[in-house]
Motif scaffolding. Structure first.
Motif, PDB file in Angstrom:
ATOM      1  N   SER A 445      53.092  -1.488-122.944  1.00  8.12           N
ATOM      2  CA  SER A 445      54.030  -2.478-124.005  1.00  8.12           C
ATOM      3  C   SER A 445      54.807  -1.531-124.634  1.00  8.12           C
ATOM      4  CB  SER A 445      52.900  -2.919-124.778  1.00  8.12           C
ATOM      5  OG  SER A 445      53.678  -3.883-125.830  1.00  8.12           O
ATOM      6  N   ARG A 484      50.921  -3.326-115.306  1.00  6.48           N
ATOM      7  CA  ARG A 484      51.782  -4.442-115.698  1.00  6.48           C
ATOM      8  C   ARG A 484      52.718  -3.997-116.825  1.00  6.48           C
ATOM      9  NH1 ARG A 484      50.288  -9.507-115.252  1.00  6.48           N
ATOM     10  NH2 ARG A 484      50.115  -8.920-112.897  1.00  6.48           N
ATOM     11  N   ALA A 486      55.283  -4.929-120.121  1.00  9.85           N
ATOM     12  CA  ALA A 486      55.929  -5.988-120.974  1.00  9.85           C
ATOM     13  C   ALA A 486      56.471  -5.425-122.104  1.00  9.85           C
ATOM     14  CB  ALA A 486      54.863  -6.881-121.445  1.00  9.85           C
ATOM     15  N   ARG A 495      51.515 -12.756-128.157  1.00  9.95           N
ATOM     16  CA  ARG A 495      52.115 -12.700-126.678  1.00  9.95           C
ATOM     17  C   ARG A 495      51.541 -11.444-125.838  1.00  9.95           C
ATOM     18  NH1 ARG A 495      57.800 -10.384-124.780  1.00  9.95           N
ATOM     19  NH2 ARG A 495      57.410 -10.477-122.434  1.00  9.95           N
ATOM     20  N   ASP A 498      47.920 -12.478-124.967  1.00  9.05           N
ATOM     21  CA  ASP A 498      48.267 -13.554-124.012  1.00  9.05           C
ATOM     22  C   ASP A 498      48.266 -12.774-122.645  1.00  9.05           C
ATOM     23  OD1 ASP A 498      47.125 -15.326-125.843  1.00  9.05           O
ATOM     24  OD2 ASP A 498      49.159 -16.008-125.840  1.00  9.05           O
ATOM     25  N   GLU A 499      49.260 -11.855-122.608  1.00 10.91           N
ATOM     26  CA  GLU A 499      49.538 -11.045-121.245  1.00 10.91           C
ATOM     27  C   GLU A 499      48.340 -10.246-120.940  1.00 10.91           C
ATOM     28  OE1 GLU A 499      51.847 -12.055-119.420  1.00 10.91           O
ATOM     29  OE2 GLU A 499      53.593 -12.970-120.885  1.00 10.91           O
ATOM     30  N   GLY A 502      45.493 -12.153-119.504  1.00 10.36           N
ATOM     31  CA  GLY A 502      45.816 -12.753-118.352  1.00 10.36           C
ATOM     32  C   GLY A 502      45.732 -11.493-117.124  1.00 10.36           C
ATOM     33  N   PHE A 503      46.305 -10.493-117.579  1.00  7.15           N
ATOM     34  CA  PHE A 503      46.537  -9.128-116.695  1.00  7.15           C
ATOM     35  C   PHE A 503      44.848  -9.015-116.361  1.00  7.15           C
ATOM     36  CE2 PHE A 503      46.616  -4.424-116.202  1.00  7.15           C
ATOM     37  CZ  PHE A 503      47.121  -4.685-115.024  1.00  7.15           C
ATOM     38  N   LYS A 514      51.356 -12.283-111.244  1.00  8.41           N
ATOM     39  CA  LYS A 514      52.638 -11.931-111.688  1.00  8.41           C
ATOM     40  C   LYS A 514      53.202 -10.621-111.277  1.00  8.41           C
ATOM     41  CE  LYS A 514      51.819 -14.342-116.312  1.00  8.41           C
ATOM     42  NZ  LYS A 514      51.776 -14.322-117.555  1.00  8.41           N
ATOM     43  N   LEU A 518      57.313  -7.576-116.689  1.00  8.87           N
ATOM     44  CA  LEU A 518      57.464  -9.019-117.385  1.00  8.87           C
ATOM     45  C   LEU A 518      58.719  -9.000-118.146  1.00  8.87           C
ATOM     46  CD1 LEU A 518      53.612  -9.643-118.351  1.00  8.87           C
ATOM     47  CD2 LEU A 518      54.724 -10.283-116.288  1.00  8.87           C
ATOM     48  N   GLN A 520      61.239 -11.702-120.300  1.00  7.90           N
ATOM     49  CA  GLN A 520      61.365 -13.188-120.969  1.00  7.90           C
ATOM     50  C   GLN A 520      62.887 -13.669-121.123  1.00  7.90           C
ATOM     51  OE1 GLN A 520      58.956 -13.606-124.616  1.00  7.90           O
ATOM     52  NE2 GLN A 520      57.708 -15.006-123.495  1.00  7.90           N
TER      53      GLN A 520
END
Length: 687
Positions: A445, A484, A486, A495, A498-499, A502-503, A514, A518, A520
């Motif tokens: 992140s 992943r 983001a 967010r 949530d991400e 999900g991962f 995905k 990521l 947006q």
């Protein structure tokens, strides 16, 4: 540490900072990060600067440097040559407003995002210099029009400048009457106005001096949109002059440009010393902000020379030109070696992430330290696939979500958090090491796209993950599907969770749904809602740049009292004898008396036998042996008044050397100026 500094910053300005981030979020939804104008404020400033310079050069060909012709020359190109000269004048005016707006927003953004300390002090200070310098250019530009607005600017500016004891005769006396205004003064003003672009370009160069690959051009779509809206503004509301300047008119009510003239109502209404305190104190405070409070500088990157092969990757990736290459000094078979310029180093870790040979490190957090930290985080047992969450210090705010003992997320104990100064510090070998240490996946992140705290961190890491920039991931060692990334700002906590969930679910199900990176709000072109927002900004700018304001109403009249006169000598050096003169060099021999000091000049003014002014005016000069000067304004009721002026050359309040009496008709909104004729030794009404 950086996190401690960030915590302090978040305690001081949390609301304003979050408010700005939410505004950026709204703009991202409308424009997408690719076209978000809040991410290109510096580049937009440069765009407006070029427009100002080009239009200014055109206007210069038609401008007449003359008190009587300046106003007429601008009226000619505005009205007679409206199709080109008028549009150029409007472009010059509105581009200047746009430039000031963009620079001010840029300053606010960098302040709220804590991007002005330590190595950034050069950019901050030169940014303040750019704003102040261009403000001066705007003020002198309005002055050059020589209309009613310029008249107020001139009289107020000279009143402000006269506070400094550097002028022999008060500058205000140059604007006592229409006949007193000199062409020489206009030459000085236009000289300042034309000299400023040179200072602007020099300051702009210094502003980006420590920045690698500075962004000075917005996306072409933004340029076109702003340019077209600017042209529409020029047609819909062309820049125009007010009534011609007339110093016999006191009435001053017109549209004021709050981008350049916000301090003039303050200067007009308040005592001069108060205005100086606010303006100089405010500018000084903003300028020294990088040192308030003074943070301890972090250790700078250090090159491990025996591992360096001169590949130049750290040099190419550094966002602040803190790494440079020089000829090899240790005799090893490589042409160059990397060197760190400590005064430019941000301790961001870019160079560590870019080096595939372990040849550069941060002393307080080496690559070895980070690998040990990763190992300790991942050795704790977990019921689900362990995830290493690598988070940028300036990205998403996870304060309160982390267990301080295990560094795991409180609601997701299988997720262990590793903080880095910048996400670009994450080296490919660190990710490989994490998987070997037991990580089931890595969640990265970083800062929002186009808004990295260190400018290019998320951009470089994304290119490395996609194998578009070295050092690349070794696919034999790393499964890209288990990574992943983001990009989020501090307000994206929900967010982020949530991400991450999900991962985690994808890893448990062993089914990747995905992409690795990521993004947006992806948009390939500028949208209609974005253009509407830019148009609304143009309308607001148009209003702010021409908001009605009254400096002096038409229901009152103004009495102006001024003189230049020498008081009687209070201390005199007697003439030297012939013997004394003979002892002096020839060029110093004078048989005349020398005035060493003079009395102040005392004056009183009566309106209809009512005393409205009584004051002593000190002699000029370091030794108080020069002339005394006065420039005073008294508001009167519009009608016929009996005016009496008394003046004493010896500061005597009872005995006066000169007395003036007259009946004067003060008309509404008009000014009557009284001056003293040194040759005839009498007061008169200046025309």
């Amino acid at each position: 540490m950086q996190q401690g500094r960030l915590d302090m910053y978040n305690r001081l300005l949390p609301t304003a900072h979050k408010g700005w981030l939410y505004l950026e979020e709204i703009f991202n939804r409308v424009f997408s990060p690719r076209f978000n104008p809040l991410y290109y404020l510096g580049a937009i400033s440069f765009f407006f600067l070029w427009l100002v310079l080009v239009s200014g050069i055109y206007l210069l060909f038609y401008y007449r440097i003359n008190v009587d012709e300046a106003y007429k020359s601008l009226e000619y190109i505005t009205n007679e040559q409206w199709y080109l000269g008028g549009i150029m004048r409007s472009i010059h005016r509105y581009s200047s407003d746009g430039l000031m707006l963009a620079m001010l927003l840029h300053l606010v953004k960098e302040f709220l995002n804590d991007r002005y300390h330590n190595w950034r002090w050069v950019a901050w200070v030169t940014g303040v210099v750019l704003i102040v310098t261009f403000w001066a250019a705007g003020v002198t530009g309005y002055w050059m029009v020589w209309d009613q607005r310029a008249q107020v600017i001139a009289s107020t500016t000279t009143k402000f400048a006269d506070f400094l004891p550097i002028f022999g005769e008060p500058l205000q006396r140059a604007f006592l009457s229409n006949g007193a205004v000199s062409n020489l003064l206009f030459i000085g003003v236009i000289f300042i106005h034309l000299s400023i672009p040179t200072l602007l370009l020099a300051a702009a160069w210094l502003h980006v001096l420590r920045i690698s690959r500075p962004v000075i051009n917005p996306p072409a779509a933004l340029n076109w949109a702003i340019g077209i809206l600017l042209f529409i503004m020029c047609l819909a509301a062309p820049a125009a002059s007010k009534m011609p300047a007339d110093l016999s008119v006191a009435k001053a009510s017109f549209g004021i440009d709050w981008f350049y003239l916000p301090i003039y109502p303050l200067m007009y209404a308040l005592p001069v010393w108060y205005s100086w305190s606010i303006i100089v104190g405010g500018i000084a405070l903003i300028t020294i902000l990088p040192w308030l409070p003074r943070f301890k500088r972090l250790p700078k990157a250090e090159v491990i020379l025996e591992n360096c092969n001169g590949c130049e990757l750290c040099f190419k990736d550094c966002p602040y030109e803190a790494v440079f290459m020089k000829k090899r000094s240790d005799g090893r078979p490589y042409e160059f070696e990397a060197v760190v310029a400590e005064e430019k180093c941000a301790s961001c870790g870019f160079c560590i992430g870019s080096c595939d040979f372990h040849a550069i490190d941060l002393p307080d957090r080496t690559e070895k330290d980070i690998n040990e930290e990763i190992s300790n985080l991942l050795k704790l047992p977990a019921s689900e696939p362990k995830i290493l969450a690598v988070i940028c210090n300036y990205g998403v705010n996870v304060k309160g979500l982390i267990n301080p003992d295990t560094r795991a997320l409180k609601d997701m104990p299988h997720v262990r958090v590793l903080h880095l100064p910048c996400i670009a510090m994450l080296q490919s070998s660190m990710m490989e090491y994490a998987f070997k240490a037991g990580a089931g996946g890595i969640f990265i992140s970083g800062c929002e796209v186009n808004d990295c705290h260190y400018r290019e961190g998320n951009k470089w890491l994304e290119q490395r993950l996609l194998n578009n920039r070295p050092p690349v991931l070794k696919k034999k060692e790393v499964d890209p599907q288990k990574i992943r990334a983001a990009w989020m700002s501090a307000i994206h906590r929900d967010r982020f969770l949530d991400e991450l969930k999900g991962f985690s679910n994808e890893l448990k199900a062993k089914k990747v749904e995905k992409k690795m990176i990521l993004h947006q709000f992806i948009k390939e072109r500028l949208t209609v809602p974005g253009i509407i927002i830019l148009a609304l900004a143009a309308v607001v700018t148009l209003y702010i740049s021409n908001t009605p304001y009254t400096f002096f109403g038409e229901k009152d009249s103004l009495l102006i009292f001024s003189f230049k006169h020498s008081g009687k000598p209070s201390k005199v050096q007697k003439a030297l004898s012939e013997e004394q003169l003979a002892k002096l060099p020839k060029h110093m021999r004078s048989s005349a008396e020398v005035v060493l000091k003079r009395f102040p000049v005392y004056a009183e003014i009566y309106v209809d036998n009512k005393k409205v002014l009584a004051r002593s005016f000190k002699p000029a000069g370091l030794w108080e042996n020069g002339s005394s000067f006065a420039f005073e304004k008294v508001v009167t009721e519009p009608m016929v008044h009996k005016i009496t002026i008394k003046m004493s050359e010896s500061n005597n309040t009872d005995k006066f050397d000169y007395v003036y009496e007259d009946t004067v008709d003060f008309k509404p909104g008009m000014a009557v100026a009284f001056d003293f004729d040194e040759k005839e030794n009498r007061f008169f009404i200046a025309r």
